[in-house]
Write an enzyme that holds these catalytic residues in place. Structure first.
Site, PDB file in Angstrom:
ATOM      1  N   CYS A  89       0.789  -1.209  -0.020  1.00 36.54           N
ATOM      2  CA  CYS A  89       0.177   0.154   0.024  1.00 36.54           C
ATOM      3  C   CYS A  89       0.829   1.422  -0.100  1.00 36.54           C
ATOM      4  O   CYS A  89       1.588   1.761  -0.887  1.00 36.54           O
ATOM      5  CB  CYS A  89      -1.045   0.014   1.173  1.00 36.54           C
ATOM      6  SG  CYS A  89      -2.370   1.161   1.063  1.00 36.54           S
ATOM      7  N   HIS A 194      -3.839  -5.151  -0.418  1.00 38.44           N
ATOM      8  CA  HIS A 194      -3.077  -5.605   0.715  1.00 38.44           C
ATOM      9  C   HIS A 194      -3.351  -7.270   0.944  1.00 38.44           C
ATOM     10  O   HIS A 194      -4.333  -7.710   1.013  1.00 38.44           O
ATOM     11  CB  HIS A 194      -3.956  -4.925   2.148  1.00 38.44           C
ATOM     12  CG  HIS A 194      -3.921  -3.695   2.427  1.00 38.44           C
ATOM     13  ND1 HIS A 194      -2.918  -3.487   3.293  1.00 38.44           N
ATOM     14  CD2 HIS A 194      -4.582  -2.769   1.787  1.00 38.44           C
ATOM     15  CE1 HIS A 194      -3.064  -1.791   3.394  1.00 38.44           C
ATOM     16  NE2 HIS A 194      -3.888  -1.675   2.519  1.00 38.44           N
ATOM     17  N   GLU A 196      -2.126  -9.001   3.087  1.00 41.13           N
ATOM     18  CA  GLU A 196      -2.652  -9.386   4.369  1.00 41.13           C
ATOM     19  C   GLU A 196      -4.212  -9.566   4.507  1.00 41.13           C
ATOM     20  O   GLU A 196      -4.636 -10.102   5.399  1.00 41.13           O
ATOM     21  CB  GLU A 196      -1.941  -8.833   5.612  1.00 41.13           C
ATOM     22  CG  GLU A 196      -2.637  -7.602   5.633  1.00 41.13           C
ATOM     23  CD  GLU A 196      -2.103  -6.425   4.742  1.00 41.13           C
ATOM     24  OE1 GLU A 196      -2.415  -5.037   5.166  1.00 41.13           O
ATOM     25  OE2 GLU A 196      -1.303  -6.531   3.899  1.00 41.13           O
TER      26      GLU A 196
END
Length: 214
Positions: A89, A194, A196
């Protein structure tokens, strides 16, 4: 033991990123140490380096520069020693030449391009862009290996790097217009999305990063 350093400069998504890496390491049984650190000496010794990021470009840049010796450690480990690097990001945006969020701010200069605000052609599309979007993989890369031709990834952003060379564009996506979703060159890789938060696809990309030998 191989070490993955996740740079802690006050970014908001730090814990979720660390948990995702720890989960992948546990599932793979590969034994890497995932180290969340604000210490330049830890980053200098790490085998792999991750720079997460949530927030404004200038604030994140200032956070990195405020850590004693951190920028030098990043330059030495990533640029000179060629250790695998993943920017997430705003961590990806900081790789650019310049950021144009609330003024003009110099980036790391690792990837030529400018961080510009998203301006969707359809005024009904909201900014920030939040949610799942399909990726268009621009060219094969080890971090995308085995993850499908047009996977979905999770985004939370209002800005993206514009003007990236075709040779350094790893993936694009669309939110009322095309934008750069991932960049890659040599030992550098950056994702506007992202990993994650991108479920199986994101965990797969993290696993690929841990196995990557650029």
């Amino acid at each position: 033991m191989s070490t993955v350093a996740i740079v802690d400069y006050g970014s908001g998504n730090l814990r979720s990123a660390a948990k995702a890496f720890e989960r992948v390491v546990a599932e793979r049984g590969s034994g890497e140490q995932v180290l969340v650190t604000a210490k330049a000496e830890d980053v200098a010794k790490a085998d792999r380096i991750v720079l997460p990021g949530v927030g404004a470009f200038a604030d994140c840049r200032a956070g990195v520069l405020a850590l004693d010796g951190m920028m030098q450690a990043l330059e030495d480990g990533v640029r000179r020693k060629g250790r695998p690097f993943l920017g997430i990001c705003v961590g990806m945006q900081l790789m650019a030449t310049i950021g144009r969020e609330n003024g003009e701010h110099v980036g790391f200069g690792w990837i030529a391009g400018a961080v510009e605000k998203l301006r969707p052609a359809d005024p009904a599309l909201k900014i920030p862009h939040i949610g799942w979007n399909r990726l268009d993989i621009a060219r094969p890369h080890a971090l995308f290996a085995g993850l499908g031709e047009r996977p979905f990834a999770y985004f939370v952003h209002s800005y993206a790097i514009a003007g990236v060379a075709e040779s350094e564009t790893a993936a694009t996506s669309d939110h009322g217009g095309r934008f750069t979703a991932a960049v890659a060159r040599d030992n550098l890789f950056g994702t506007q999305f992202h990993p994650e938060k991108s479920q199986a696809f994101g965990l797969g990309l993290i696993g690929n990063f841990l196995a990557w030998s650029p």
